[in-house]
Design an enzyme around this catalytic site. Structure first.
Site, mmCIF file in Angstrom:
data_model
loop_
_atom_site.group_PDB
_atom_site.id
_atom_site.type_symbol
_atom_site.label_atom_id
_atom_site.label_comp_id
_atom_site.label_asym_id
_atom_site.label_seq_id
_atom_site.Cartn_x
_atom_site.Cartn_y
_atom_site.Cartn_z
ATOM 1 N N GLY A 151 0.780 -1.245 0.000
ATOM 2 C CA GLY A 151 0.000 0.000 0.000
ATOM 3 C C GLY A 151 0.803 1.282 0.000
ATOM 4 C CG ASP A 170 -8.364 0.185 10.538
ATOM 5 O OD1 ASP A 170 -8.967 0.912 11.350
ATOM 6 O OD2 ASP A 170 -8.902 -0.778 9.979
ATOM 7 C CE LYS A 227 -9.908 3.387 7.748
ATOM 8 N NZ LYS A 227 -10.552 2.104 7.410
ATOM 9 C CG PHE A 247 -12.483 -0.216 3.413
ATOM 10 C CD1 PHE A 247 -11.608 -0.846 4.290
ATOM 11 C CD2 PHE A 247 -12.312 -0.408 2.050
ATOM 12 C CE1 PHE A 247 -10.573 -1.648 3.819
ATOM 13 C CE2 PHE A 247 -11.286 -1.209 1.568
ATOM 14 C CZ PHE A 247 -10.427 -1.833 2.452
ATOM 15 C CB VAL A 248 -10.455 5.352 2.171
ATOM 16 C CG1 VAL A 248 -11.430 6.233 2.926
ATOM 17 C CG2 VAL A 248 -9.244 5.049 3.052
ATOM 18 C CG ASP A 269 -5.900 -3.581 -1.232
ATOM 19 O OD1 ASP A 269 -5.343 -3.120 -0.214
ATOM 20 O OD2 ASP A 269 -6.342 -4.747 -1.299
ATOM 21 N NE ARG A 311 -2.541 -3.149 -3.663
ATOM 22 C CZ ARG A 311 -2.480 -3.244 -2.346
ATOM 23 N NH1 ARG A 311 -2.323 -2.168 -1.621
ATOM 24 N NH2 ARG A 311 -2.601 -4.421 -1.752
HETATM 25 P P1 IMP Z 1 -3.990 -1.975 11.048
HETATM 26 O O1 IMP Z 1 -3.098 -3.048 11.600
HETATM 27 O O2 IMP Z 1 -5.427 -2.173 11.456
HETATM 28 O O3 IMP Z 1 -3.513 -0.587 11.352
HETATM 29 O O4 IMP Z 1 -4.022 -2.219 9.501
HETATM 30 C C1 IMP Z 1 -3.442 -1.372 8.613
HETATM 31 C C2 IMP Z 1 -3.525 -1.967 7.233
HETATM 32 O O5 IMP Z 1 -4.859 -2.389 6.934
HETATM 33 C C3 IMP Z 1 -3.165 -0.938 6.205
HETATM 34 O O6 IMP Z 1 -1.779 -0.920 5.940
HETATM 35 C C4 IMP Z 1 -3.995 -1.367 5.019
HETATM 36 O O7 IMP Z 1 -3.309 -2.340 4.279
HETATM 37 C C5 IMP Z 1 -5.232 -1.978 5.638
HETATM 38 N N1 IMP Z 1 -6.330 -0.986 5.740
HETATM 39 C C6 IMP Z 1 -6.828 -0.446 6.856
HETATM 40 N N2 IMP Z 1 -7.835 0.409 6.591
HETATM 41 C C7 IMP Z 1 -7.945 0.415 5.240
HETATM 42 C C8 IMP Z 1 -8.819 1.136 4.322
HETATM 43 O O8 IMP Z 1 -9.681 1.948 4.682
HETATM 44 N N3 IMP Z 1 -8.639 0.874 3.012
HETATM 45 C C9 IMP Z 1 -7.700 0.005 2.541
HETATM 46 N N4 IMP Z 1 -6.873 -0.663 3.347
HETATM 47 C C10 IMP Z 1 -6.999 -0.474 4.692
HETATM 48 MG MG MG Z 2 -0.576 -1.387 4.273
#
Ligand code: IMP
Ligand code: MG
Length: 183
Positions: free
Chosen positions: A48, A107, A135, A156-157, A163, A169
């Site tokens: 990403g 996130d 987030k 979700f974006v 993606d 992407r």
């Molecule tokens: P975390 O461990 O929950 O912080 O996950 C982060 C990862 O989840 C990011 O690097 C993204 O790959 C994916 N992710 C989290 N939110 C989104 C979203 O809104 N759109 C797309 N990918 C997301």
């Molecule tokens: Mg990522």
């Protein structure tokens, strides 16, 4: 899917290409100032962060190194679980280096807090995080990104590296998907 209508799958554009570039320019200025006189190793989190890395690094008029990691955070669909596995490790020895982890979105913060812990045990001189988006849930985690583009609501974006099931992407803007895409 009808690949010629990808843009129409976006129901709401949160950030345009121009806004993203402007914000990355400001972040690059802050980073450049903070790391003046120091070495800098930018570590992008595949896949990403590819777009953020490309534009953020090119907005910085200085020498820097780039390396990449691929990690999988087990979890299906749109949520990560925090159980993380390294799919591709760094090629660089980060001992004594100033590491800046570059990501596109935090996130829950589970993935990055695991990563920063893991990299921290390798003896870097410093380790910081730059993320384009964050987030609300991430606020509850010990992981504190020093550079944040924007705080966004819990939606979700997609686009600009983000993606949904590996698609979208390559969009230049960031937005939310129309409900029909999910059904
Ligand atoms: P975390 O461990 O929950 O912080 O996950 C982060 C990862 O989840 C990011 O690097 C993204 O790959 C994916 N992710 C989290 N939110 C989104 C979203 O809104 N759109 C797309 N990918 C997301
Ligand atoms: Mg990522």
């Amino acid at each position: 899917m009808d690949s010629s209508h990808v843009e129409h799958d976006l129901v709401n554009i949160l950030f345009t290409e121009a806004q993203i570039q402007e914000r990355l320019g400001q972040m690059a200025e802050a980073i450049t100032a903070d790391y003046e006189g120091k070495d800098l190793l930018m570590v992008g989190v595949l896949r990403g962060a590819v777009m953020v890395m490309a534009d953020l690094s090119r907005a910085m008029p200085r020498h820097l190194d780039m390396d990449w990691m691929a990690i999988s955070s087990y979890g299906s669909g749109t949520k990560s679980s925090g159980v993380v596995r390294i799919l591709k490790d760094l090629d660089t020895d980060i001992t004594g280096r100033n590491v800046l982890v570059v990501d596109e979105i935090i996130d829950t913060g589970l993935t990055l807090s695991w990563l920063v812990n893991s990299l921290g045990s390798r003896g870097p001189a410093s380790i910081e995080i730059a993320t384009l988006l964050r987030k609300p849930e991430a606020m509850a985690m010990p992981v504190e990104p020093k550079y944040v583009g924007w705080d966004i609501p819990n939606e979700f974006v997609v686009g600009y590296g983000l993606d949904y099931r590996e698609e979208y992407r390559n969009l230049r803007d960031i937005g939310t998907l129309a409900p029909h895409v999910y059904s």
